[in-house]
Structures are given as C-alpha cells and as structure tokens.
Design a protein around this motif. Sequence first.
Motif, PDB file in Angstrom:
ATOM      1  N   CYS A 153    -107.493  10.881  -7.426  1.00  0.00           N
ATOM      2  CA  CYS A 153    -108.718  10.336  -6.865  1.00  0.00           C
ATOM      3  C   CYS A 153    -108.399   9.262  -5.834  1.00  0.00           C
ATOM      4  O   CYS A 153    -107.261   8.765  -5.771  1.00  0.00           O
ATOM      5  CB  CYS A 153    -109.611   9.746  -7.961  1.00  0.00           C
TER       6      CYS A 153
ATOM      7  N   CYS B 195    -114.871  10.367  -9.706  1.00  0.00           N
ATOM      8  CA  CYS B 195    -114.455  10.555 -11.106  1.00  0.00           C
ATOM      9  C   CYS B 195    -115.662  10.681 -12.029  1.00  0.00           C
ATOM     10  O   CYS B 195    -116.670  10.002 -11.849  1.00  0.00           O
ATOM     11  CB  CYS B 195    -113.600   9.375 -11.566  1.00  0.00           C
TER      12      CYS B 195
ATOM     13  N   CYS C 272    -111.375   4.964 -11.157  1.00  0.00           N
ATOM     14  CA  CYS C 272    -110.203   5.484 -10.445  1.00  0.00           C
ATOM     15  C   CYS C 272    -109.197   4.351 -10.333  1.00  0.00           C
ATOM     16  O   CYS C 272    -109.454   3.350  -9.657  1.00  0.00           O
ATOM     17  CB  CYS C 272    -110.631   5.991  -9.062  1.00  0.00           C
TER      18      CYS C 272
ATOM     19  N   CYS D   7    -108.112   9.471 -12.142  1.00  0.00           N
ATOM     20  CA  CYS D   7    -109.329   9.139 -12.892  1.00  0.00           C
ATOM     21  C   CYS D   7    -108.974   8.776 -14.319  1.00  0.00           C
ATOM     22  O   CYS D   7    -108.124   9.437 -14.943  1.00  0.00           O
ATOM     23  CB  CYS D   7    -110.295  10.328 -12.876  1.00  0.00           C
TER      24      CYS D   7
END
Length: 252
Positions: free
Chosen positions: A231, A237, A242, A251
């Motif tokens: 991410c 997420c 994140c 995430c």
Amino acid sequence: MKINRRLVRLLTLAVAGGMVTSAVSAYTLLNPARKWLSTPRTVFVDQGGLASVTTPDRGVAATLGAVTAWNNAPGGPVLNVTSSTSGPPTFVLGDGRSQLIFSDPPGACTGSCIAATFTGFYTTSQTGTCGSLTVASITDSDIVYNLAFNYSTQAKDPGGAGCASEISLESVTTHEVGHLIGLAHSSVSSALMAPTLSYCVNKPLATDDTNGRNALYNCSGGGCTPAGGSCTSGSSCCSGSCKGKPGNKTCR
C-alpha cells in the motif's frame, strides 16, 4: 473417515441465538491468500436435497441459485462459479471436484455448526496476482451440512413467513461458497461471511462480502487491500492502516 488436519482446514457457520449488531472491521481472506486461478469453477450439488425442505425438489433449485450468488453481487460479475447437480455424490477430499453434500460423511460439523467447507487444498507452487496481492492456487474444496438443523428456502417460506427455528438454506450455501472461493470469516456481523447466522433470517451479501470477493477476483480495481498487501496510503487498506518504511508499506 479420519481427517488430516495438516491438509484440511474447516471454516464453519454456526447458529446464533438472535440478531447481532454491526461491528467495525473488514472481511478476511484465507491464509495464505488463495483463489481459483481458473474459472468458471463448477460446484456439484447433491441432487437428493434436504428432507426438512418440503418443496418438490427439497431445496435443490434454491441451492443451485445460491451457489452462483457471488457472480452478480454488487460490484459486477468478476467471478464465475457454476453449479450442477450430481447424485448420488461420493465424498472424496482432495480429488479436485468441488461437491456440496447434504450430509456430513466425516462428521466434521456437529453441535452449533450448521455447515462446513474444507479449505485446506491449495498449492503455493502455482501462484497468481490480483492487484498487489499474490495468491496461491486452490485445488479443491467441498461443503458439508449438519442435518441436525431444519432448513428453509424463500420458496417454502417467502420473507420468513411461517418459519420456526429453521435455517435459511440460501444464506448458508452462499456463505459456504464464500469460503470455497477464498474468503474466511468477517468480523462485520452484518456481512454474510460473519461466522454466525440467526434462525429464520435470509441474510444477503453485504458490501463487506463484495469487497472481499473483489480483492481476490476484481484485479483491475475494486475492493480494498487486505492485511499484508502492499500500500501507499491507508485509504487503500481495508483496515485503513498502511504502515512501514517508504516503498515497503503494507496494510495492517
């Protein structure tokens, strides 16, 4: 039949005493993340049906429709699961043939367990990707039912009218097929993939369920990134979190 617990992981749906309120969380994928790399996937449905469902076909038609509910859930037809009847079925774990059986040959689903899906057959030697998510290949999955419960269908009890201590066959089936395609239980209690179901409730797919399906099968976008996925910001997420070093965030 003895179950090799190293090979077979069961995810079960249990009965709840009443309705529950929504929790704040998100769907969960099986661990390791995995899906059917080749679709459509046919699920063979036991043509014998259920004795407690008193419609002419004992719920077979309702079950066939419930198997394919994931295909056209909100978000688009990103998954193709087909259904077909088979009978009399033979229960063989790991044979590559997905079967839904209105019984429980290995005795894996007892007590408050309504139904169970065998999710332990996959290979990490064959993998694919879906967005930033790397997935293993599912090789087999089968579904069994606990016949200690009475089941009902929308055709039998439209809108739950006349239902008394019965379980929605459609909701149970679609829930278990969620496991079959790669989803674990959700802690969002309004989701169909929550681990419990109340009597006389035909629970539909929720946005959380669709997000989980999309994370595995809508690889051109859609859904949110589950825990462990790469991410750049929390907005991508499922958890909203994140974390990690720049260029190597995941995430949480």
